[in-house]
Scaffold this motif. Structure first.
Motif, PDB file in Angstrom:
ATOM      1  N   LEU A  39      85.167  42.348  25.859  1.00 37.69           N
ATOM      2  CA  LEU A  39      83.854  42.539  26.465  1.00 37.69           C
ATOM      3  C   LEU A  39      82.721  42.122  25.546  1.00 37.69           C
ATOM      4  N   GLU A  40      83.004  41.833  24.291  1.00 43.41           N
ATOM      5  CA  GLU A  40      81.962  41.492  23.326  1.00 43.41           C
ATOM      6  C   GLU A  40      81.567  40.026  23.448  1.00 43.41           C
ATOM      7  N   ALA A  41      80.307  39.769  23.113  1.00 43.54           N
ATOM      8  CA  ALA A  41      79.817  38.384  23.167  1.00 43.54           C
ATOM      9  C   ALA A  41      80.527  37.503  22.140  1.00 43.54           C
ATOM     10  N   ARG A  42      80.979  38.120  21.048  1.00 40.21           N
ATOM     11  CA  ARG A  42      81.653  37.332  20.017  1.00 40.21           C
ATOM     12  C   ARG A  42      82.920  36.675  20.558  1.00 40.21           C
ATOM     13  N   ALA A  43      83.686  37.414  21.363  1.00 40.36           N
ATOM     14  CA  ALA A  43      84.922  36.850  21.899  1.00 40.36           C
ATOM     15  C   ALA A  43      84.639  35.638  22.779  1.00 40.36           C
ATOM     16  N   TRP A  44      83.600  35.701  23.578  1.00 40.37           N
ATOM     17  CA  TRP A  44      83.280  34.589  24.473  1.00 40.37           C
ATOM     18  C   TRP A  44      82.668  33.412  23.724  1.00 40.37           C
ATOM     19  N   SER A  45      81.902  33.691  22.674  1.00 42.32           N
ATOM     20  CA  SER A  45      81.372  32.581  21.873  1.00 42.32           C
ATOM     21  C   SER A  45      82.491  31.876  21.128  1.00 42.32           C
ATOM     22  N   GLU A  46      83.480  32.637  20.654  1.00 37.43           N
ATOM     23  CA  GLU A  46      84.619  32.008  19.982  1.00 37.43           C
ATOM     24  C   GLU A  46      85.472  31.227  20.968  1.00 37.43           C
ATOM     25  N   LEU A  47      85.617  31.750  22.181  1.00 33.65           N
ATOM     26  CA  LEU A  47      86.344  30.985  23.200  1.00 33.65           C
ATOM     27  C   LEU A  47      85.611  29.698  23.538  1.00 33.65           C
ATOM     28  N   LEU A  48      84.290  29.762  23.652  1.00 32.98           N
ATOM     29  CA  LEU A  48      83.516  28.560  23.923  1.00 32.98           C
ATOM     30  C   LEU A  48      83.666  27.548  22.794  1.00 32.98           C
ATOM     31  N   TYR A  49      83.707  28.047  21.545  1.00 32.27           N
ATOM     32  CA  TYR A  49      83.905  27.137  20.410  1.00 32.27           C
ATOM     33  C   TYR A  49      85.262  26.444  20.526  1.00 32.27           C
ATOM     34  N   ALA A  50      86.310  27.216  20.863  1.00 34.29           N
ATOM     35  CA  ALA A  50      87.642  26.622  20.976  1.00 34.29           C
ATOM     36  C   ALA A  50      87.703  25.604  22.111  1.00 34.29           C
ATOM     37  N   LEU A  51      87.024  25.891  23.226  1.00 33.36           N
ATOM     38  CA  LEU A  51      87.046  24.961  24.358  1.00 33.36           C
ATOM     39  C   LEU A  51      86.282  23.678  24.045  1.00 33.36           C
ATOM     40  N   LEU A  52      85.159  23.805  23.331  1.00 37.24           N
ATOM     41  CA  LEU A  52      84.381  22.614  22.989  1.00 37.24           C
ATOM     42  C   LEU A  52      85.034  21.790  21.888  1.00 37.24           C
ATOM     43  N   SER A  53      85.842  22.434  21.065  1.00 37.36           N
ATOM     44  CA  SER A  53      86.438  21.719  19.929  1.00 37.36           C
ATOM     45  C   SER A  53      87.347  20.587  20.390  1.00 37.36           C
ATOM     46  N   PHE A  54      88.070  20.805  21.496  1.00 32.37           N
ATOM     47  CA  PHE A  54      89.021  19.769  21.921  1.00 32.37           C
ATOM     48  C   PHE A  54      88.334  18.459  22.287  1.00 32.37           C
ATOM     49  N   PRO A  55      87.361  18.430  23.205  1.00 35.57           N
ATOM     50  CA  PRO A  55      86.735  17.135  23.525  1.00 35.57           C
ATOM     51  C   PRO A  55      85.955  16.559  22.341  1.00 35.57           C
ATOM     52  N   LEU A  56      85.259  17.417  21.592  1.00 37.78           N
ATOM     53  CA  LEU A  56      84.479  16.887  20.466  1.00 37.78           C
ATOM     54  C   LEU A  56      85.390  16.328  19.382  1.00 37.78           C
ATOM     55  N   SER A  57      86.450  17.060  19.055  1.00 36.89           N
ATOM     56  CA  SER A  57      87.359  16.565  18.013  1.00 36.89           C
ATOM     57  C   SER A  57      88.083  15.307  18.469  1.00 36.89           C
ATOM     58  N   THR A  58      88.336  15.187  19.772  1.00 35.06           N
ATOM     59  CA  THR A  58      88.959  13.963  20.284  1.00 35.06           C
ATOM     60  C   THR A  58      88.057  12.761  20.055  1.00 35.06           C
ATOM     61  N   VAL A  59      86.772  12.917  20.377  1.00 36.02           N
ATOM     62  CA  VAL A  59      85.815  11.821  20.165  1.00 36.02           C
ATOM     63  C   VAL A  59      85.714  11.485  18.684  1.00 36.02           C
ATOM     64  N   MET A  60      85.620  12.511  17.840  1.00 34.73           N
ATOM     65  CA  MET A  60      85.485  12.266  16.401  1.00 34.73           C
ATOM     66  C   MET A  60      86.737  11.613  15.838  1.00 34.73           C
ATOM     67  N   PHE A  61      87.906  12.064  16.275  1.00 30.92           N
ATOM     68  CA  PHE A  61      89.154  11.506  15.763  1.00 30.92           C
ATOM     69  C   PHE A  61      89.294  10.043  16.164  1.00 30.92           C
ATOM     70  N   PHE A 152      95.753  22.269  19.367  1.00 30.98           N
ATOM     71  CA  PHE A 152      96.629  23.446  19.404  1.00 30.98           C
ATOM     72  C   PHE A 152      95.842  24.702  19.759  1.00 30.98           C
ATOM     73  N   THR A 153      94.679  24.888  19.158  1.00 31.17           N
ATOM     74  CA  THR A 153      93.853  26.064  19.453  1.00 31.17           C
ATOM     75  C   THR A 153      93.405  26.057  20.904  1.00 31.17           C
ATOM     76  N   PHE A 154      93.029  24.909  21.423  1.00 30.17           N
ATOM     77  CA  PHE A 154      92.596  24.789  22.816  1.00 30.17           C
ATOM     78  C   PHE A 154      93.714  25.221  23.767  1.00 30.17           C
ATOM     79  N   VAL A 155      94.926  24.726  23.535  1.00 29.67           N
ATOM     80  CA  VAL A 155      96.055  25.049  24.418  1.00 29.67           C
ATOM     81  C   VAL A 155      96.366  26.539  24.369  1.00 29.67           C
ATOM     82  N   VAL A 156      96.412  27.118  23.167  1.00 34.15           N
ATOM     83  CA  VAL A 156      96.730  28.542  23.038  1.00 34.15           C
ATOM     84  C   VAL A 156      95.645  29.401  23.680  1.00 34.15           C
ATOM     85  N   ALA A 157      94.370  29.067  23.419  1.00 38.21           N
ATOM     86  CA  ALA A 157      93.265  29.860  23.972  1.00 38.21           C
ATOM     87  C   ALA A 157      93.263  29.807  25.494  1.00 38.21           C
ATOM     88  N   ILE A 158      93.422  28.607  26.047  1.00 36.25           N
ATOM     89  CA  ILE A 158      93.440  28.470  27.508  1.00 36.25           C
ATOM     90  C   ILE A 158      94.622  29.230  28.106  1.00 36.25           C
TER      91      ILE A 158
END
Length: 453
Positions: A39-61, A152-158
């Motif tokens: 229920l905390e905002a921290r959990a959702w901000s961390e989930l948002l970070y994990a979800l955004l990491s996949f497309p951004l890291s793909t572009v950077m890689f 890996f983080t994206f798949v586990v989080a989702i």
């Protein structure tokens, strides 16, 4: 001798939660941490970070691999060098984005590295600076290493969040299956002769319980995975330890220069307003006595006697000034004798205990004496104490100083406080000042200095 830290304090580490030293008050919660985490905002901000990491890291890689491969293929010509420089500069831009994202979503404070500047300002100078910068290559390494971990983080989080929320809310929407899919619920087994669905009340309850467990576990699992992201951001996208240390040394050098200039101004002011003024008055009195020596010998004798008293006062002021700079007893006999002599001039009784087998370097010894002297002076002026203690000992590669009094407390090392200047002076030599001074007392101030023999 027992002190305010107890008899075995010398083997313990100081914590920053003492009053007046930046301690934070914990917020009380009615729910335990595992229950309130989803229920905390921290959990959702961390989930948002994990979800955004996949497309951004793909572009950077993809960009990093493309530019690196292209520059390697063109390295036989001169074109490969500027292509590599542009690729590294773009990776630094990606690093800026990642640092902002980590600050906003993960609350990770990481300093920005130094900007790349060429010596002449031309394109060739800029390319050379980019290629020689260690931060540029660490940013490139980040873009290459972060992609597989972000995937890996994206798949586990989702997986955990979607499966958990689906199972938790399944008792509310399982009626969709018989209404729209023509089956009794989620099928968990099926062959030609038998099919098993989740549709009984017990199965719905168990499914919801499993979903609740997954939802409660998901924030902690994502948080644990993002620990690696935090380490990558701070280790690869921040300034190097050498650059940070150089910046600290430059700041400390400025503090040392300012402190030395302030000390020189104080000495000049004390000499000008104290001993120099008395010596000028003394010279005038002796001149008048010389003129009256033949006409009024008795008046001349009285003036000479007064001048003799002024000489004694001027000498005492000069001795006090010399003690404040670096007393001779400190050079000759060390901290034990020097601090005992200083404690004897304090307005309250002071017990001094120095437990040192050998003497530290003269510079450290002088700073230690100055620190204790300033703290005792504060006790005399502000503490309203009836007794005080001074302990000095060595703990590993640190020289420990502890001054305790039973006064009114309220001392602070914050900026603008009376101990701020002393904190800066200790920080300039990698020292630490810890203040524990609750209102009403007692006050315990501990200083740590590096031991240099």
């Amino acid at each position: 001798m027992a002190t305010a830290y107890g008899p075995d304090t010398r083997d313990r580490e100081h914590e920053g939660s003492a009053p007046g030293f930046g301690g934070k008050t914990r917020t009380k919660h009615f729910l335990p941490a595992p229950l309130r985490a989803p229920l905390e905002a921290r959990a959702w901000s961390e989930l948002l970070y994990a979800l955004l990491s996949f497309p951004l890291s793909t572009v950077m890689f993809v960009f990093a691999v493309t530019m690196t491969s292209l520059s390697a293929g063109l390295m036989v010509t001169f074109i490969g060098i500027p292509v590599l420089a542009v690729g590294l500069a773009a990776c630094r831009g990606f690093g800026t984005l990642e640092r902002h994202r980590a600050r906003a979503l993960l609350r990770v404070e990481v300093a920005d590295p130094e900007r790349v500047r060429g010596k002449t300002g031309g394109p060739m100078s800029w390319m050379g600076a980019v290629l020689k910068s260690g931060e540029s290559w660490r940013h490139l390494l980040y873009t290459l290493l972060h992609f597989p971990w972000a995937t890996f983080t994206f798949v586990v989080a989702i997986s955990f969040w979607t499966c958990g929320l689906t199972a938790l809310t399944y008792p509310l929407w399982f009626w969709l299956f018989p209404m729209f899919a023509g089956q009794d619920g989620i099928q968990i087994f099926g062959d030609r002769n038998h099919e098993e669905y989740l549709n009984s009340p017990l199965e719905l309850a168990v499914t919801g319980a499993v979903g609740l467990v997954l939802v409660m576990a998901a924030p902690w699992i994502v948080r644990g995975l993002l620990t690696v992201d935090r380490l990558m951001v701070t280790g690869l996208l921040g300034p190097s330890r050498l650059a940070t240390r150089v910046s600290e040394l430059e700041s400390d050098r400025g503090v040392v220069v300012d402190t030395a200039a302030a000390d020189l101004r104080r000495i000049e002011r004390d000499l000008h307003d104290g001993a120099q003024a008395r010596l000028v008055a003394l010279a005038m009195d002796l001149g008048l006595a010389k003129e009256k020596l033949t006409d009024d010998p008795e008046a001349a004798a009285r003036m000479v006697d007064e001048a003799h008293g002024e000489v004694k006062v001027a000498l005492q002021e000069l001795r006090d000034l010399a003690r404040g700079i670096h007393p001779a007893v400190l050079t000759d006999r060390g901290l034990d004798a020097a601090l005992s002599a200083r404690a004897s001039r304090c307005t309250v009784p002071v017990t001094v205990e120095v437990d040192l087998v050998s003497r530290p370097a003269q510079a450290i010894e002088g700073i230690a004496y100055f620190t204790v002297s300033e703290l005792l002076q504060n006790i005399s002026k502000h503490a309203r104490a009836t007794r005080a203690t001074v302990d000095v000992w060595r703990a590993g590669d640190r020289l420990m100083l502890q001054v305790t009094d039973n006064g009114q407390g309220g001392a602070s090392s914050a900026v603008g406080g009376g101990l701020a200047g002393l904190t800066e002076r200790l920080d300039a030599v990698d020292g630490v000042l810890v203040v524990d001074s609750p209102t009403g007392g007692p006050t315990t101030i501990t200083a740590e200095l590096p031991w240099r023999g």
